[in-house]
Enzyme design. Structure first.
Site, PDB file in Angstrom:
ATOM      1  N   ARG A 136       0.494  -3.653   0.801  1.00 12.58           N
ATOM      2  CA  ARG A 136       0.265  -4.876   0.088  1.00 12.58           C
ATOM      3  C   ARG A 136       1.692  -5.592   0.258  1.00 12.58           C
ATOM      4  O   ARG A 136       1.938  -6.806   0.068  1.00 12.58           O
ATOM      5  CB  ARG A 136      -0.137  -4.478  -1.108  1.00 12.58           C
ATOM      6  N   VAL A 137       2.929  -4.855   0.095  1.00 16.02           N
ATOM      7  CA  VAL A 137       4.131  -5.629   0.076  1.00 16.02           C
ATOM      8  C   VAL A 137       4.967  -5.064   1.401  1.00 16.02           C
ATOM      9  O   VAL A 137       6.022  -5.907   1.633  1.00 16.02           O
ATOM     10  CB  VAL A 137       5.032  -5.378  -0.971  1.00 16.02           C
TER      11      VAL A 137
END
Lengths: 731, 179
Positions: free
Chosen positions: A375-376
């Site tokens: 996600r990051v």
């Protein structure tokens, strides 16, 4: 005792210790053990004790057992006991220490194996550090953090390209047992060896509930790859009390936070949190806390969330250090909706999902890129990789979708075939051996080559060799280009042109038709089909493949069952006739290149010589017709053209080895082993037996290599005669 | 709920009733009797601790073992506790009662363990020191334990002061082990 003490210093140390001994009376708050067993104790008294405080239990004879206060109740306290818990009995005195659990921290712990209290278990004596940190503290606050922005290179192509991890991220590794979860974590640790000293990532590996032998193996692996010197292993093995297993990850985080808070970078692997949750469940149930879902206590989410919250990328004001966490969770039969997996998935910043089917079909690391996500980490990916691998995930997804349909149809249009070819090559390129992490810039090059279609012209079983030779070529001839790429971390237009030149130069030198064949390759299409069939085993795949190429005349509704029986060795219709056939059959090993028509004609002539009633042209036509119905090439290495002829009680095999390869189809442009089967319809069953026998022999991973390196016809015959297969039963 | 909390509840109720009815001395005597009985006849203590099911046999036992020797209020408390299925808490009630009584009267119990028979001066000295520490009147009980080798240990209000030779030797052993 420490290793570094010289015998002469021992007396001095003893004198100093004795001189500094406080002989005044000791005063402490005490209570009594009222119940002990199963690694926990209940004590009376200690009215002022704190939750999480360390306590000491005096054992007659002067020993001490340490414990930690877990439960504060109206009239007693619950204590989890660490080592030596079996010595504790009712009536023993419990003493407060006034300290919560803390562990030694610092550089001195690197290269060491310690227990969750920081006590060395590698026999190298006390680590030379005086600094300690509390095991249980809150994670950094919001203002103390900043976005993840630096990549943590794992050295694994599939991860660095499609599921990039950033420093300070929490990326879950999830999958069934024996799918390569630990291997990914270990490879990531090994890959940190390549970082410069100022960019060093210090690694911490927490073994929870594992076998001691596994921990020993891991230590040896890290030592062998030069990774132990920057790694600390915190081991709470299966034979340790549940309290140790519960404490281990917190102790390890405390040790790694030391580096994070000193502006350095650390990586922590929790292997695994499923066992950690089980240890906590055991403690909670013994402490009579209320059980909830799957008998876990109500605070099981908080158990892991407070642990993983301590992984962070710190703000520049706080030194800019980072702590990256790679928790591992084991699933049962791929069920990610169980309690602990869902909890940890929701806590982390993404997950790498490993599948047993992929693992068993030879795709390693067995990452399912469809449902794996970071996600990051994308923000932290280097520009060169981000731009190069941007479409990789979509290309692979499309390939999977098409591969799912491929098994139903053999007639594919050119575009679909091209997509399948590309996907097959991408899949092949993403395969990687264990303990062989790859420099990210080299990853960029090979992925760029695959995505640009440059590798489409090579058979997939040559790609491993292409990759190895290409990297060697780049290392030897293009060091300045690589240096520039490493400095820029991006591919400019000029660099792109230069790269095309490098690829062209290498392509001119690369000889794909060398006999050195990678044994893993060539099964990728087969593997892609297995991916989409779920639980398919190799035998199952083989049966499907044989079914798909079996001549129409031989096919019946019970064909699958019959083949299954042959594979299982249950058929008793024939008596090892295959061996006799191999001993007497014609094996061709032509020096000149033959095209498929030439090969078919050559074989037709030989059959006609043995069976004069069969006309050469008829045989040739039948072979061509069979081939046109669907290709008889089972893999890019071997093919089984087979026809049914008029007559009775006739069956023969003719085998051909083509060193240069015969072009069967676009996907199988260089088939080296061709098994021609010719039989009458009354030999239908034996036809299937022979097909299965050949399939079993070529299934041997070493077959391709042996076949290509065989010196003469006699060696080829021996390979087939003694190839591993289930022999037909007697009687 | 476990034993100690229940015993404190019954002891508190008994203390309040005895205080209101002016029978505190008699009840205190009963508690001493019960305490002695439990210490001198461990099989009775064990029977109380292990008996979960209350039936006529248990009630007969209580009638024979306790009721004839205790005052009315203590007898009622024992009977109520047993009929409520709290026989397991019975051995703990004298201690709980003693703690409540000590707290009400501003008294603290101290236990002295010495290697040899203590001198009167030592007892006075320890009483004084403990009084200063706890700000309470001190009731001191003492025992002799030759394993201490020399010196003494004192327990008071959940704290332990270890001034024994054995304790010092153990502390030194731990110190030297840490090299």
């Amino acid at each position: 005792m420490r290793d570094d003490i010289k015998p002469g210093e021992i007396l001095d140390l003893l004198k100093k210790k004795i001189a500094g001994f406080e002989s005044s009376p000791s005063e402490s708050e005490v209570g009594k053990v009222i119940q002990a067993g199963d690694g926990i104790a209940r004590a009376w008294g200690l009215d002022n004790v704190l939750s999480g405080e360390l306590v000491e239990i005096d054992i007659p004879g002067g020993d001490i057992v340490h414990g930690m206060v877990m439960n504060l109740e109206e009239d007693s306290i619950g204590i989890i006991l660490f080592a030596g818990c079996d010595k504790v009995q009712e009536g023993f005195t419990v003493r407060r220490t006034g300290r919560v659990a803390e562990v030694p921290v610092g550089e001195a712990l690197l290269g060491r194996v310690v227990d969750p209290l920081g006590i060395p278990i590698d026999g190298k004596g006390e680590p030379a550090t005086t600094q300690k940190r509390k095991v249980e503290i809150k994670g950094p606050g919001i203002t103390d953090r900043q976005d993840v922005q630096e990549p943590l290179q794992t050295g694994i192509k599939a991860i660095d390209a499609m599921i990039p991890i950033g420093r300070g991220q929490r990326e879950l590794i999830i999958g069934d047992r024996r799918t390569g979860k630990t291997a990914i974590a270990v490879d990531t640790i090994i890959n940190q060896k390549n970082n410069a000293e100022e960019d060093r990532v210090y690694c911490f590996y927490v073994a929870i509930g594992q076998k001691r032998s596994s921990v020993v193996q891991l230590v040896e692996t890290l030592r062998k790859h030069g990774a132990l010197e920057y790694t600390t292993i915190i081991a709470a093995t299966a034979s340790d009390p549940a309290a140790f297993q519960y404490l281990a990850p917190y102790a390890a985080v405390a040790m790694s936070e030391y580096f994070r808070d000193h502006g350095k970078h650390a990586l922590i692997v929790f292997d695994d949190l499923t066992k950690h949750a089980q240890a906590y469940r055991e403690i909670s149930l013994l402490m009579r806390r209320s059980p909830g879902r799957e008998a876990y206590p109500g605070d099981i989410f908080y158990l892991h969330s407070r642990l993983l919250e301590r992984a962070a990328k710190m703000s520049d004001e706080k030194g800019g250090g980072s702590l990256t966490a790679l928790p591992i969770v084991e699933t049962q039969e791929g069920d990610v909706s169980a309690y602990i997996p869902t909890n940890v998935i929701s806590i982390t910043d993404g997950q790498i999902f490993l599948e047993a089917n992929l693992f068993n079909s030879g795709l390693r690391p067995a990452i399912n890129v469809g449902i794996s996500v970071s996600r990051v980490g994308g923000d932290a990916q280097i520009t060169a990789m981000k731009k190069t691998a941007g479409s990789l995930r979509i290309d692979l997804a499309q390939f999977r979708e098409l591969a799912a349909f491929m098994q139903f149809s053999s007639d594919l249009d050119v575009t679909t075939r091209k997509q399948l070819d590309r996907g097959e090559r991408l899949t092949e390129i993403l395969k990687q051996h264990q303990y062989a992490p790859l420099d990210v810039f080299k990853q960029v090059l090979i992925i760029k080559a695959a995505l640009s279609g440059r590798l489409d012209k090579y058979p997939s079983n040559r790609l491993k060799r292409y990759e190895t030779e290409f990297f060697n070529y780049v290392d030897e001839n293009e060091t300045s280009f690589m240096d520039e790429l490493r400095a820029a971390k991006a591919i400019s237009k000029e660099a792109d042109k230069e790269l095309i030149r490098i690829f062209n130069d290498f392509d001119a030198k690369f000889k794909p038709d060398s006999a050195d064949v990678d044994i893993d390759a060539g099964y990728t299409v087969n593997m892609a089909m297995a991916i989409n069939r779920g639980q398919a085993s190799f035998n199952r795949d083989m049966i499907n493949l044989i079914e798909s190429v079996t001549a129409r005349e031989l096919a019946t509704p019970s064909l699958e069952e019959e083949l299954q029986q042959i594979m299982d060795g249950k058929d008793v219709l024939e008596k090892d006739r295959f061996d006799q056939l191999i001993e007497n059959c014609t094996i061709l090993d032509p020096d000149e290149t033959e095209d498929i028509e030439g090969a078919f004609m050559h074989v037709s002539e030989i059959i006609s010589e043995t069976y004069p009633e069969l006309a050469v042209q008829t045989l040739y036509d039948k072979l061509i017709e069979r081939e046109q119905t669907s290709s008889t090439a089972l893999t890019s290495f071997f093919a089984i053209p087979h026809i049914v002829i008029e007559g009775e009680n006739m069956f023969d095999i003719i085998i051909m080895r083509s060193r240069k390869g015969i072009h069967f189809s676009d996907t199988c442009p260089n088939v080296h082993a061709i098994f021609f089967l010719v039989g009458t319809i009354d030999q239908r069953h034996y036809h299937l037996v022979a097909l299965s026998a050949i399939a079993q022999i070529v299934q041997n991973p070493a077959f391709d290599k042996e076949w290509m390196s065989a010196r003469d016809v006699s060696t080829l015959r021996t390979i087939l005669r003694y190839g591993k297969r289930k022999r037909e039963k007697k009687g | 709920m476990s034993g100690p909390a229940i015993s404190v509840r019954y002891a508190t109720a008994l203390y309040q009733v005895a205080d209101e009815m002016g029978t505190l001395d008699a009840v205190t005597e009963d508690m001493l009797f019960m305490n002695n009985l439990m210490n001198e006849a461990p099989e009775i203590k064990q029977y109380c601790q292990k008996t979960r099911k209350i039936n006529s046999q248990v009630l007969s036992f209580i009638e024979i073992a306790f009721l004839p020797y205790v005052s009315k209020h203590t007898g009622s408390m024992i009977d109520t506790a047993v009929r409520n299925g709290r026989l397991t808490a019975l051995p703990l009630i004298p201690d709980a009662f003693s703690n409540i009584a000590n707290e009400k009267s501003g008294t603290a119990m101290a236990f002295l363990e010495t290697a040899h028979e203590p001198t009167d001066d030592l007892i006075v000295l320890i009483k004084e020191r403990m009084q200063l520490k706890t700000n309470k009147n001190i009731k001191l009980e003492h025992t002799v334990n030759p394993d201490l080798l020399g010196g003494f240990k004192v327990w008071c209000e959940g704290r332990m002061i270890d001034n024994s030779v054995a304790g010092r030797l153990i502390r030194m052993k731990r110190l030297l082990r840490s090299i």
